[in-house]
Design an enzyme around this catalytic site. Structure first.
Site, short mmCIF file in Angstrom:
data_model
loop_
_atom_site.label_atom_id
_atom_site.label_comp_id
_atom_site.label_asym_id
_atom_site.label_seq_id
_atom_site.Cartn_x
_atom_site.Cartn_y
_atom_site.Cartn_z
N GLU A 1 5.13 37.30 -17.26
CA GLU A 1 5.11 36.08 -16.43
C GLU A 1 3.83 35.93 -15.62
O GLU A 1 3.88 35.77 -14.39
CB GLU A 1 6.36 36.04 -15.54
CG GLU A 1 7.66 36.08 -16.37
CD GLU A 1 8.93 35.74 -15.60
OE1 GLU A 1 8.87 35.62 -14.36
OE2 GLU A 1 9.97 35.56 -16.26
N GLU B 1 13.11 37.24 -22.39
CA GLU B 1 14.14 37.29 -21.36
C GLU B 1 14.90 35.99 -21.41
O GLU B 1 14.31 34.93 -21.52
CB GLU B 1 13.55 37.40 -19.93
CG GLU B 1 12.89 38.71 -19.61
CD GLU B 1 12.36 38.74 -18.16
OE1 GLU B 1 12.80 37.89 -17.34
OE2 GLU B 1 11.49 39.57 -17.87
#
Lengths: 501, 501, 501, 501
Positions: free
Chosen positions: C158, C275
């Site tokens: 991220e 995820e």
């Protein structure tokens, strides 16, 4: 000095571990057997197991009944399923031996063994065929056709002996074989059926078996026989002593079907040695010795040159042909004694299981292999001919192709080391050792392990291995850089110099 | 020749296995720790374990929060419970060491170790007392008061060192002790609390600690300290070499509290050596050697004469005070390395665990015991003084009271045998050995086992044991009748005479 | 009534279980994690796992030192090897995520999470490349190149969020990606590398990432991103409540890379959702509910239409981004709570794991599959849109192609049944339940099972399933002849007539 | 409404789990038996087990031989030791039943059962005495005298039936008893011996047995008999249906020895019911039903009022008196079927095992107990009299002394729930279910569990339990504070209000 080339010379056949014997099908249900199976599979990894008596009455397969005046038969697979589940859970496939005769189908009362396997032909071949079909159909339903097609189906056991087949009646065996083989193929043509499962010394049955199956056009997918090298016996209570022929005799027995069937209709079929060992007696102490391991080492090394499988008789001493064993070491066939005591022959197999596929060299006292990662693993043994014991150990010197610095891991089993029988005798040969003694025997039966470094000289590693009396060894050489840091100095262990070891 | 009497001379104290160290409480949650704990308990069976940091922040016990403008603290026992359940499941009780300071309660930022334990006094003693009470109340709720009363509660760790307690402030420690001890007794007067958990060389704290607790009437149920014998160090990357004082020095350290506190208000209290080893450094290779085992053997044999417990620091190499270990053998404190590699000190403890309670003889190189069933078990070792290594092994000859024929089981660990470090060094000291290498090290670290018979001569068994260099041995003599039947004859093994072994 | 055809309409993609998330690499070393992994693999069987922090300092991989004035770095693989061995032993491959920055290589002090992962770029890209090469070279040495080539290597986590990458600096990420990808391919061109591992809401990074890798000719083997559906949050102590978008939103997020990258240089590459869940918060109680299971059921059923893998975040509640969890059920991400408490989402996955490959029908509340042996297995669920709870359960009626008599096994999980959270709340939501309570919760979290017979009518089986509120169900229909014998009569159980049940 | 007092009214006798039956000693060697034993001990924890045939030929204990013309007997303890080790490892002591007659010692050929136990008196009482002494001497050597003194030794089995003892010859039994009891006491006077192990309906043997032992001064330490309530039978293939008398009849049978022996020389001796169940047939389906559990519940609750032990016949369905079982559920005696299928009677015992020692109330449908920690555990059941089945379930309402808020854990087993037979019948009663079906049956045989809260009203908890048809339940009430935090609000689960469940 054995000069081992860098090039692979052959490939190690998997025949040596394709199958292992189990005394009786029902014995698979024993907890001690299951424990032994787990250990054997963990360290060896057999592909299959063959056992007597899958349709013997103690399996409860054939259960006749009468209801409202009509007779019927319920085939009860409770135990058959438990046995096969146990094997499959351990990674072992069944090598199905069909026998002995369920009492309800038998033509007479004759039995073999303490556990009374009925050795008579079926009173009605139709009933036997029905049982064969019912068993195989059930196995296919439960385990799937793909799997069952890989399970060889052998018809009966040693019909050439009156002990195992009434009158050793060859024609009656041929008839049984024909009935069975046809019933098998009726269920599925892809199933494999074979015979004649003869004991040593009757190879003359083979050509006649070939003629028979050809003459009446009966299917046959493989040929099977047994091999042992024991001779005349002296009996003592709970035991026997027998002479042995040299191990080459076993290899000759392996080779004979190929020779005898050349040119016959069965030429080229897979040959399965469905039982082999030194002695065919379950009470010969030779099975428990280091001698057995060194004696059989060349057989394991070369047996695959001749046959598709040769099945050590047997996996463990849960075995009751002569009754309940009376001592932890009683000359039983097993690789393992009760309570998983590891005999030298177990270690022979576990050593074999660590060899690579690529054979670099092979000889009277060595089998040198290489793994894909370059590691060299070799089985070494003292040559023994079965007719005399050794006074001392044996030395093997090898020159191996090197690839930098390496370490050598040696594992030894011999008359002194890794020898459960020597430990047990030192305890006074207790018939019923207590738990502490059993623990001590477990510890004493571990191979001796030693690790040392070797440096290449002239592109070669020179290895000098001293085998103990009646010894076998697994020697593994692994290339390994020295990662000891520059600042490491064992003489400083006590902060003051001097080698603290 | 050591003449061992038939009469018991003393009883072996259980102090040697009353407790074992664990580096940090949270490390109990590691799978590798749990595996090591299982092995240690299976072969040794410690009564308790003591670890740093039960209230350290990585245990998550103290969790402040704010809700609608009001601050609160949630005590979260998720990990505390997992740790203690893990210990109890393995038969190990907690020896509670209270520390280090949760950040939320700390008076400063100072920390110790790679894992940053806060070493400052509480900013508010009331908060610390509340935490103490909350923890103990919870433990009693969960595990029952009978059980928790058997768990000693030690206040802090080595407050005499600036590393572990800000400024090694003795008065501040006394105050912390008082706060804690009172909080403990507020929860239940039957709980056991003690201190001062000092490191070697500061025994002068003891009388002052005694004076303090007496002067302000603070409860104290036991006295604790640590013992090590290492001296000046030479540092190398990832390691250290240190001199050692003789093992008697450890016993002297054990004995000093009894001597120093005689006549004080703490006279007669149980003394717990809550840490001991040769070196206090987790990167001294001595811990991995056979030297360590032989060096500590007399300490294990006699330590119980002086103290209620002496706790080996530590159970295994899951230990991170200096960070993550960089090699399988790195001089860590553990009896076991990562992946349960058994070091010689592990075998020392496992040998001790097989001794009987009745001591028949004890000396510089031997501890001879008898079990209720008459079996004689003895620990033998090469005497080592920490200042020099040995050039050769050591011989011990004993004359034992006999009771008929017997067998002797010898287990040896020394510079060559049962020595994981020797094997690892032979592999080139690999930092990250592959799985096969780890398996080989497991095998190479098994003690060498040999079983032989002994016959009584003049009512005595004479035993002559050859220890290897830096060796220890467990020797067990068990009376055993010879049950070999009359007809047994190994020369007939091949059916023809000649010893087939 | 859903009419299910006899013909297969599609094949169930394995994407749903290709990967599962693990919070932090080091957490794999926890015993509780290993226990959970074993259970998950036994019942579900994930192909891989992805975790943060393989090079984070708590793994001890990068260990600088100085010797004789010269600085060096030892790469220590002790823990990396333990982690990967643990996964491989459980049949799980690593999905390698490279991050966070080891302190020794970092350009700044910024960290994320309770466990302080350093989020800054490398101070020297050469050092980072060296670390990358060292890690991969080691893995190949240890595990073999064939295996490592199947382990995707994802660069960072991220980077589009300032929380995880300093300033969310896109150019800096591109540079890190280029350095890493080139280092990977230097080690072996067959290794798979990809990125950019972005969080939801920043898909605009994807085209720019495609442009970047094309413009500077950097290798890229796959594209990765995350997907969550949670919206605005209300925070409470130790928790949060958030709105959710409908499950279709997750599927849209899965699909967007394919759409956005069409025509780009990255078109057609595998997309990995590394995820996903409903909420991205590890303290949202929704994760523990039956709602979560029913809500995600359609995502598991259809996700494989869009991507190569979508990885549930996470396997279990051994997870410490916010610190140590304070209660057994605390809204953690895991399929399992601590001590292997099975949440409804675990059952959703275990139900999926029992489906066949051949999809017969699929819809808003059902996924009907067939196994090779003809057995029909279906997942049913109550449709939920994330914006409202249900007042009652849901009914599903199906007409299935029949093959004789059959039995139906139904397994149900809903707001009442198989619901660990309902049980825990009934206990008063204990923060630290004792062992008995945990056992009760284990029992209470088992799905309700019911078996009944069904007879074919007009060649069809009609099945009417009543799901509970927020319910999911696994319903399996197996053809089974009635083997009840003719003489069986339950009314005779008491020997006198009357149904004795 | 049952009003349960706060005061303990009595103590629950441990007689209900003092012993459990095993069909045949050799069956202990079966892997499936060992697996069942492990499960039973884990959930129930019996103190001992009694089995037929410890000296039967299949144990191999008596092995005659001839050497150099001289006959001898080797006592071989291989299997005896394996059996007893297996029991002791599981925490079960042997309850030794001496029988049947080894063939070498028998006076005739008559046998009982499929496994042919010889039922004739010894041809020579001296040989029988020698065997008895040899067996007990060996057990004492191996296990220690303290332990063996706690193992009751029962002479023979059901000598009052011609099936089990030739001609049911009472005088011959008395003579066997005298020989055996004297041989036992010769070995050690502290050993416990007893008889006459009679079947139901022959209690007239008891006074005569008392007279006999008194008249000839033979030792007797306990009295034993069996108890069953089944009446006339209808036979069908592989099964039987029988009427039952009410459960009170079992309790009456338990009580009769005490009554009959009052005033006799055996007055006051411990009475052991060494076998009991509803039916004495191993093929009566009643054993597999929920009916069996509810029917026996009052017997387990009260049996200890009358006798020292009453031993459920049997632990599991590894049992071959009629041959190999033909189906997974075949009316066998076992608490467990093959492959550890849990029958309702197993759950009855596992529920009993969770009760406390302090009995608060006891009645026709309830047994309410309290644990030391205050938790209330109760067994509830539907009253059944053996003569009629129930049409519906049963309701039990209790008022319990309260201590604050609490939670209630209910576990139910009845005609529908936790009922392996119902599941199996729904599958079509398969004779050989495949592995998947067995797994489904395992899941379907778990008790239904439900947890709910209860608040005290007027210092009482009111509990209203609805038992299913033929149902039993374990209901546990545990005081538990509500730790749900003030800020918790399930209506906010979706961030927007509304109960998300």
């Amino acid at each position: 000095m054995i000069h081992v080339p860098a090039q692979q010379t052959s490939t190690l056949s998997p025949a040596w571990r394709a199958c292992v014997g189990t005394g009786r099908t029902r014995e698979v249900l024993h907890a001690d057997y299951r424990d032994s199976l787990a250990l054997v599979q963990d360290e060896i990894g057999f592909g299959a197991s063959r056992a007597h008596g899958i349709v013997h009455d103690d399996m409860g397969l054939v259960q006749p009944y009468t209801h409202e005046g009509v007779a019927g038969t319920r085939y009860a697979f409770s135990y058959v399923d438990l046995v096969i589940d146990t094997w499959l859970d351990a990674g072992v496939a069944p090598f199905l031996e069909l026998g002995f005769m369920p009492e309800a189908l038998a033509s007479g009362p004759d039995t073999v063994f303490w556990w009374r396997g009925n050795i008579t032909p079926p009173r009605d071949h139709g009933e036997w065929a029905a049982l064969t079909r019912a068993l195989l159909t059930h196995l296919i339903d439960r385990y799937g056709i793909e799997q069952v097609r890989t399970w060889p189906i052998e018809v009966w056991n040693e019909p050439n002996l009156t002990t195992f087949w009434r009158d050793a009646d060859e024609a009656a065996y041929h008839r049984l074989y024909a009935t069975t083989a046809r019933a098998v193929k009726e269920v599925d043509s892809g199933l494999q059926v074979g015979g004649p499962a003869i004991s040593p010394g009757s190879d003359d049955w083979l050509p006649r078996f070939a003629d028979f199956v050809a003459s009446v056009d009966v299917p046959c997918d493989f040929v099977s026989k047994h091999a042992y090298t024991s001779g005349p016996a002296q009996e003592v209570p709970f035991g026997v002593h027998q002479t042995l022929r040299p191990p080459q005799d076993l290899l000759d027995q392996f080779a004979s079907p190929g020779r005898l069937l050349a040119g016959s209709p069965l030429e080229g079929l897979p040959v399965h040695i469905t039982e082999f060992s030194s002695s065919y007696r379950p009470d010969n102490p030779i099975h428990d010795t280091a001698y057995q391991a060194a004696y059989l080492a060349p057989v394991l090394a070369s047996g695959g040159d001749h046959v598709a499988s040769f099945s050590y008789w047997t996996l463990c001493d849960v075995f009751e042909e002569l009754g309940v064993p009376t001592a932890p070491l009683h000359g039983g066939f097993g690789l393992l004694g009760h309570r998983q005591l590891r005999k030298p022959a177990f270690h022979l197999y576990s050593f074999m299981a660590r060899l690579g596929e690529a054979v670099l060299a092979q000889g009277d006292d060595h089998l040198v292999t290489r793994h894909p990662d370059g590691r060299i693993s070799m089985l070494l043994w003292q040559p023994l001919d079965g007719t005399a014991v050794a006074d001392a150990g044996h030395r093997v010197r090898l020159s191996l192709p090197a690839s930098g610095p390496a370490h050598v891991v040696e594992r030894h089993v011999d008359a002194e080391r890794g020898n459960v029988r020597a430990g047990w005798q030192a305890m006074g040969s207790p018939l019923a050792p207590d738990r502490r003694a059993v623990e001590d025997l477990h510890d004493a039966s571990a191979p001796a392990v030693h690790i040392h470094r070797v440096q290449p000289v002239g592109g070669r590693w020179e290895i000098d291995v001293r085998l103990g009396r009646h010894g076998i060894a697994l020697v593994e050489v692994t290339g390994s850089a020295d990662q000891t840091p520059a600042w490491s100095d064992d003489t400083q262990l006590l902060g003051l110099g001097g080698d603290a070891g």
